[in-house]
Scaffold this active site. Structure first.
Site, PDB file in Angstrom:
ATOM      1  CB  CYS A 248       0.582  -2.405   5.004  1.00  0.00           C
ATOM      2  SG  CYS A 248       0.447  -3.848   6.507  1.00  0.00           S
TER       3      CYS A 248
ATOM      4  CG  HIS B 234       6.967 -28.377  11.273  1.00  0.00           C
ATOM      5  ND1 HIS B 234       6.245 -27.444  12.887  1.00  0.00           N
ATOM      6  CD2 HIS B 234       7.417 -28.848  11.569  1.00  0.00           C
ATOM      7  CE1 HIS B 234       6.978 -27.008  13.311  1.00  0.00           C
ATOM      8  NE2 HIS B 234       8.305 -27.507  12.054  1.00  0.00           N
TER       9      HIS B 234
ATOM     10  CG  ASP C   9      -0.523   0.136   3.095  1.00  0.00           C
ATOM     11  OD1 ASP C   9       1.030   0.443   2.489  1.00  0.00           O
ATOM     12  OD2 ASP C   9      -1.077   0.082   3.006  1.00  0.00           O
TER      13      ASP C   9
ATOM     14  CB  ILE D 205      -0.856  -6.151  10.457  1.00  0.00           C
ATOM     15  CG1 ILE D 205       0.208  -5.979  12.137  1.00  0.00           C
ATOM     16  CG2 ILE D 205      -2.445  -6.528  11.496  1.00  0.00           C
ATOM     17  CD1 ILE D 205       0.256  -5.578  13.109  1.00  0.00           C
TER      18      ILE D 205
ATOM     19  CG  HIS E 110       8.534 -24.207  12.735  1.00  0.00           C
ATOM     20  ND1 HIS E 110       8.189 -24.410  14.046  1.00  0.00           N
ATOM     21  CD2 HIS E 110       9.582 -24.946  12.750  1.00  0.00           C
ATOM     22  CE1 HIS E 110       8.894 -24.770  14.660  1.00  0.00           C
ATOM     23  NE2 HIS E 110       9.923 -25.364  13.697  1.00  0.00           N
TER      24      HIS E 110
ATOM     25  CB  THR F 135       1.858  -2.721  11.328  1.00  0.00           C
ATOM     26  OG1 THR F 135       1.051  -3.365  10.195  1.00  0.00           O
ATOM     27  CG2 THR F 135       2.253  -1.021  11.459  1.00  0.00           C
TER      28      THR F 135
HETATM   29  C1  RB5 Z   1      -1.968   2.853   7.043  1.00  0.00           C
HETATM   30  O1  RB5 Z   1      -1.812   3.754   6.634  1.00  0.00           O
HETATM   31  C2  RB5 Z   1      -2.189   1.378   8.011  1.00  0.00           C
HETATM   32  O2  RB5 Z   1      -2.238   2.034   8.628  1.00  0.00           O
HETATM   33  C3  RB5 Z   1      -1.577   0.585   6.960  1.00  0.00           C
HETATM   34  O3  RB5 Z   1       0.049   0.429   5.940  1.00  0.00           O
HETATM   35  C4  RB5 Z   1      -1.211  -0.789   7.936  1.00  0.00           C
HETATM   36  O4  RB5 Z   1      -0.115  -0.345   8.655  1.00  0.00           O
HETATM   37  C5  RB5 Z   1      -2.154  -2.136   8.622  1.00  0.00           C
HETATM   38  O5  RB5 Z   1      -2.259  -2.333   8.950  1.00  0.00           O
END
Ligand code: RB5
Length: 156
Positions: free
Chosen positions: A68, A137, A10, A72, A101, A70
């Site tokens: 992105c 695994h 992103d 996550i 694993h 994080t």
């Molecule tokens: C974008 O601002 C941010 O929320 C996205 O890149 C990401 O970290 C979400 O998990």
């Protein structure tokens, strides 16, 4: 055989994606960039997580790298695509274990996360570590596949 890699991010992962592309190029990996193409905040992580994950799930690419802020959000999105095991790895140990694993086929990274080890080390370990193939695994991965199958008819 050389790995074919799908990469995408992103807006928050855009700069790290560009850095990783340089590393992949230097190391001689074949890759396709599925976007984003800029720092435009309209470029949301679900779209790019889906693109990378579908490229891997289709079998056209061996592995994916999804970035992105994080790692996550984009890993959550990628993991909604069948056959995808996306894992965040902020250090070489996580990168190694996610391959040994979990047979992770998408590496999720965060452009806003400071790693204590260089990204190139994390990347190299993740790309070069094979799945261990250990029965325990395999059993656990098969259990994940069973969850996937059992949920395929769930209406959202
Ligand atoms: C974008 O601002 C941010 O929320 C996205 O890149 C990401 O970290 C979400 O998990």
């Amino acid at each position: 055989m050389a790995l074919k890699i799908a990469i995408g991010s992103d807006h928050a992962g855009f700069e790290l994606k560009e850095e990783i592309k340089k590393i992949l190029k230097e190391k001689g990996y074949e890759f396709t960039d599925f976007g984003a193409k800029s720092l435009d905040p309209q470029d949301d992580y679900p779209e790019y997580g889906k693109k990378v994950a579908e490229a891997v799930s289709s079998g056209k690419y061996d592995r994916g790298i999804a970035i992105c802020g994080t790692g996550i959000g984009i890993s959550i999105a990628a993991n909604k695509v069948p056959n995808i095991r996306a894992s965040v790895a902020y250090n070489t140990e996580m990168a190694k274990i996610s391959r040994l694993h979990n047979d992770a086929n998408v590496l999720a990274l965060g452009g806003r996360v400071k790693t204590q080890e260089p990204i190139s080390d994390i990347l190299t370990v993740w790309l070069e570590t094979p799945f261990s193939g250990d029965e325990r695994h395999k059993r656990r991965i098969n259990q994940i596949k069973e969850i996937e199958k059992s949920k395929s008819d769930v209406k959202c």
